[in-house]
Design a protein around this motif. Structure first.
Motif, mmCIF file in Angstrom:
data_model
loop_
_atom_site.group_PDB
_atom_site.id
_atom_site.type_symbol
_atom_site.label_atom_id
_atom_site.label_comp_id
_atom_site.label_asym_id
_atom_site.label_seq_id
_atom_site.Cartn_x
_atom_site.Cartn_y
_atom_site.Cartn_z
ATOM 1 N N LYS A 106 -2.727 0.534 -6.633
ATOM 2 C CA LYS A 106 -1.586 -0.367 -6.529
ATOM 3 C C LYS A 106 -0.457 0.179 -5.650
ATOM 4 N N THR A 107 -0.732 1.232 -4.888
ATOM 5 C CA THR A 107 0.229 1.721 -3.899
ATOM 6 C C THR A 107 -0.476 1.893 -2.558
ATOM 7 N N VAL A 108 0.110 1.293 -1.528
ATOM 8 C CA VAL A 108 -0.381 1.388 -0.151
ATOM 9 C C VAL A 108 0.589 2.269 0.638
ATOM 10 N N VAL A 109 0.057 3.231 1.380
ATOM 11 C CA VAL A 109 0.875 4.078 2.245
ATOM 12 C C VAL A 109 0.508 3.784 3.694
ATOM 13 N N LEU A 110 1.464 3.254 4.464
ATOM 14 C CA LEU A 110 1.267 3.010 5.898
ATOM 15 C C LEU A 110 1.855 4.192 6.657
ATOM 16 N N GLN A 111 0.992 4.945 7.329
ATOM 17 C CA GLN A 111 1.397 6.194 7.966
ATOM 18 C C GLN A 111 1.034 6.169 9.438
ATOM 19 N N SER A 112 1.916 6.765 10.268
ATOM 20 C CA SER A 112 1.636 6.839 11.704
ATOM 21 C C SER A 112 2.368 8.025 12.297
ATOM 22 N N GLY A 113 2.056 8.300 13.574
ATOM 23 C CA GLY A 113 2.900 9.205 14.327
ATOM 24 C C GLY A 113 4.263 8.557 14.550
ATOM 25 N N GLU A 114 5.210 9.347 15.047
ATOM 26 C CA GLU A 114 6.538 8.805 15.350
ATOM 27 C C GLU A 114 6.473 8.189 16.749
ATOM 28 N N GLU A 115 6.235 6.898 16.774
ATOM 29 C CA GLU A 115 5.873 6.207 18.000
ATOM 30 C C GLU A 115 7.070 5.469 18.595
ATOM 31 N N ASP A 116 7.411 5.794 19.851
ATOM 32 C CA ASP A 116 8.514 5.104 20.537
ATOM 33 C C ASP A 116 8.277 3.606 20.623
ATOM 34 N N ASN A 117 7.035 3.222 20.859
ATOM 35 C CA ASN A 117 6.719 1.814 21.113
ATOM 36 C C ASN A 117 6.341 1.041 19.851
ATOM 37 N N LEU A 118 6.589 1.632 18.684
ATOM 38 C CA LEU A 118 6.333 0.894 17.455
ATOM 39 C C LEU A 118 7.369 -0.227 17.335
ATOM 40 N N ASP A 119 6.906 -1.455 17.386
ATOM 41 C CA ASP A 119 7.778 -2.625 17.329
ATOM 42 C C ASP A 119 8.235 -2.830 15.883
ATOM 43 N N ALA A 120 9.527 -2.687 15.649
ATOM 44 C CA ALA A 120 10.058 -2.795 14.293
ATOM 45 C C ALA A 120 9.808 -4.177 13.707
ATOM 46 N N ASP A 121 9.903 -5.213 14.543
ATOM 47 C CA ASP A 121 9.658 -6.577 14.056
ATOM 48 C C ASP A 121 8.186 -6.763 13.675
ATOM 49 N N TRP A 122 7.290 -6.169 14.481
ATOM 50 C CA TRP A 122 5.858 -6.235 14.153
ATOM 51 C C TRP A 122 5.593 -5.596 12.794
ATOM 52 N N LEU A 123 6.169 -4.412 12.550
ATOM 53 C CA LEU A 123 5.951 -3.751 11.268
ATOM 54 C C LEU A 123 6.591 -4.546 10.127
ATOM 55 N N THR A 124 7.729 -5.178 10.409
ATOM 56 C CA THR A 124 8.351 -6.046 9.402
ATOM 57 C C THR A 124 7.390 -7.135 8.967
ATOM 58 N N GLU A 125 6.710 -7.757 9.927
ATOM 59 C CA GLU A 125 5.759 -8.820 9.609
ATOM 60 C C GLU A 125 4.538 -8.280 8.877
ATOM 61 N N VAL A 126 4.076 -7.086 9.238
ATOM 62 C CA VAL A 126 2.944 -6.483 8.533
ATOM 63 C C VAL A 126 3.300 -6.259 7.062
ATOM 64 N N ILE A 127 4.499 -5.726 6.825
ATOM 65 C CA ILE A 127 4.945 -5.469 5.445
ATOM 66 C C ILE A 127 5.024 -6.786 4.668
ATOM 67 N N ALA A 128 5.612 -7.811 5.292
ATOM 68 C CA ALA A 128 5.722 -9.116 4.627
ATOM 69 C C ALA A 128 4.342 -9.704 4.350
ATOM 70 N N ALA A 129 3.410 -9.538 5.281
ATOM 71 C CA ALA A 129 2.052 -10.062 5.098
ATOM 72 C C ALA A 129 1.340 -9.352 3.954
ATOM 73 N N ILE A 130 1.567 -8.060 3.811
ATOM 74 C CA ILE A 130 0.984 -7.328 2.674
ATOM 75 C C ILE A 130 1.524 -7.916 1.367
ATOM 76 N N GLY A 131 2.838 -8.169 1.335
ATOM 77 C CA GLY A 131 3.438 -8.738 0.132
ATOM 78 C C GLY A 131 2.892 -10.112 -0.214
ATOM 79 N N ARG A 132 2.529 -10.878 0.815
ATOM 80 C CA ARG A 132 1.973 -12.213 0.567
ATOM 81 C C ARG A 132 0.525 -12.166 0.104
ATOM 82 N N SER A 133 -0.188 -11.100 0.472
ATOM 83 C CA SER A 133 -1.635 -11.091 0.242
ATOM 84 C C SER A 133 -2.069 -10.252 -0.959
ATOM 85 N N VAL A 134 -1.296 -9.229 -1.323
ATOM 86 C CA VAL A 134 -1.708 -8.381 -2.452
ATOM 87 C C VAL A 134 -0.481 -7.991 -3.271
#
Length: 348
Positions: A106-134
């Motif tokens: 019941k805990t998901v850990v999303l881990q990555s390198g410290e990426e300059d090109n990580l789109d904050a809005d994209w990750l926002t949507e991924v987090i929201a999608a996780i909340g909608r699905s599980v």
């Protein structure tokens, strides 16, 4: 030498609002098997009293190995041109998250390198999608970002954030992290706590230039930070880093640090890290669980890219299926008279 026997010193450390550095250094230097046994039994008793006998599970998805930093100990450093880089898509991440929940975790850990090109809005949507699905707690481990980005991710549904300090010695931090700022690292941790994240930090044991004194300082840093999770891992040298020729961190010193972390931060969740399971080519995580740890973090990164998240070499159980890894953890816990706890494991 600290006044009193090992039991007296441990009681004094456990009771103190700010343990004396001399006491911490005394315990970190002990080598006598009887005293070591006393330390681990004391820490295990604190663990039993503070967080119980369950072993919590956190399912990790390493969604990108792209990193802007040049940390001298890490295989993901941007100067490692031999490493094939990857970033999972939103759908690949969601598929891995569903696998975690289907395993009962019941805990998901999303881990990555410290990426300059990580789109904050994209990750926002991924987090929201996780909340909608599980139904699962979401922990992020994506490094130093702005307070505004942290706020957006919290509002999208992120619950926790892990940002290891690695060393609380500012001079050693600067030496090991070219172009980075100790002050910015601590600023991020302060922002995360202020925004309401369950916040985690931690260190590496055995770094070049590290001393017993700096390790004792790490313990004081952990206590002052009142972190909800603290990860203590051994340094493992990587061939594509400036520290390639340095010795690996000492397992016994790592176990002493885990035990003291439990004693000074009784209610923190402390993992028996994958690095401890990989240090000597055999799984030493049961020894970490016996020294005060209460968390295991199975890897659910898709098999196709799992080996490319190459922070250090020789990761344990890379070729095992999630089912095989969970069965191994169940057996590990049962052999110690413990049990796997499939709860969310929120901050206490």
């Amino acid at each position: 030498m600290a006044p009193g026997g090992i039991g007296t010193v441990l009681e004094r450390i456990h009771a103190a609002e700010a343990p004396d550095l001399a006491d911490l250094e005394f315990v970190l230097r002990i080598a006598d098997p009887v005293e070591l046994s006393s330390l681990f039994h004391f820490a295990d008793a604190v663990r039993h009293e503070s967080v119980g006998d369950g072993v919590l599970l956190r399912g990790i998805v390493e969604f990108s190995n792209i990193c802007r930093n040049t940390c001298r100990y890490c295989g993901l450093n941007r100067r490692n041109t031999r490493l094939e880089r990857y970033r999972l898509t939103r759908d690949q991440i969601l598929a891995a998250v569903r696998n975690i929940r289907e395993a009962g975790i019941k805990t998901v850990v999303l881990q990555s390198g410290e990426e300059d090109n990580l789109d904050a809005d994209w990750l926002t949507e991924v987090i929201a999608a996780i909340g909608r699905s599980v139904d699962a707690a979401v922990t992020l481990c994506v490094g130093e970002r702005s307070r505004e980005e942290y706020r957006a991710w919290k509002l999208a549904g992120a619950d926790r954030y892990l940002l290891k300090i690695e060393t609380s010695d500012p001079g050693l931090y600067r030496e090991l992290h070219p172009g980075m700022s100790f002050e910015n690292r601590t600023r991020c941790l302060e922002d995360l706590a202020a925004l309401g994240y369950q916040t985690g930090s931690g260190n590496l044991v055995g770094l070049k230039g590290q001393t017993v004194e700096s390790l004792a300082g790490d313990l004081r840093f952990f206590q002052r930070g009142r972190f909800d999770m603290i990860s203590v891992s051994p340094f493992i040298p990587h061939s594509q880093t400036p520290l390639a020729g340095e010795p690996a961190g000492d397992l016994m010193m790592t176990l002493k640090m885990i035990a003291l972390t439990r004693i000074v931060c009784p209610k923190a969740h402390i993992p028996a890290s994958t690095a401890i399971g990989s240090l000597h080519g055999r799984d030493e995580r049961p020894r970490a669980l016996a020294a005060g740890a209460n968390v295991i973090m199975p890897n659910f990164t898709p098999h196709l890219v799992r080996r490319l998240y190459d922070i250090y070499p020789g990761k344990t159980a890379c070729d095992l299926s999630p089912e095989q890894r969970l069965a191994a953890v169940e057996q590990m816990a049962a052999a110690m008279g413990r049990w796997v706890d499939y709860a969310r494991g929120d901050a206490l």
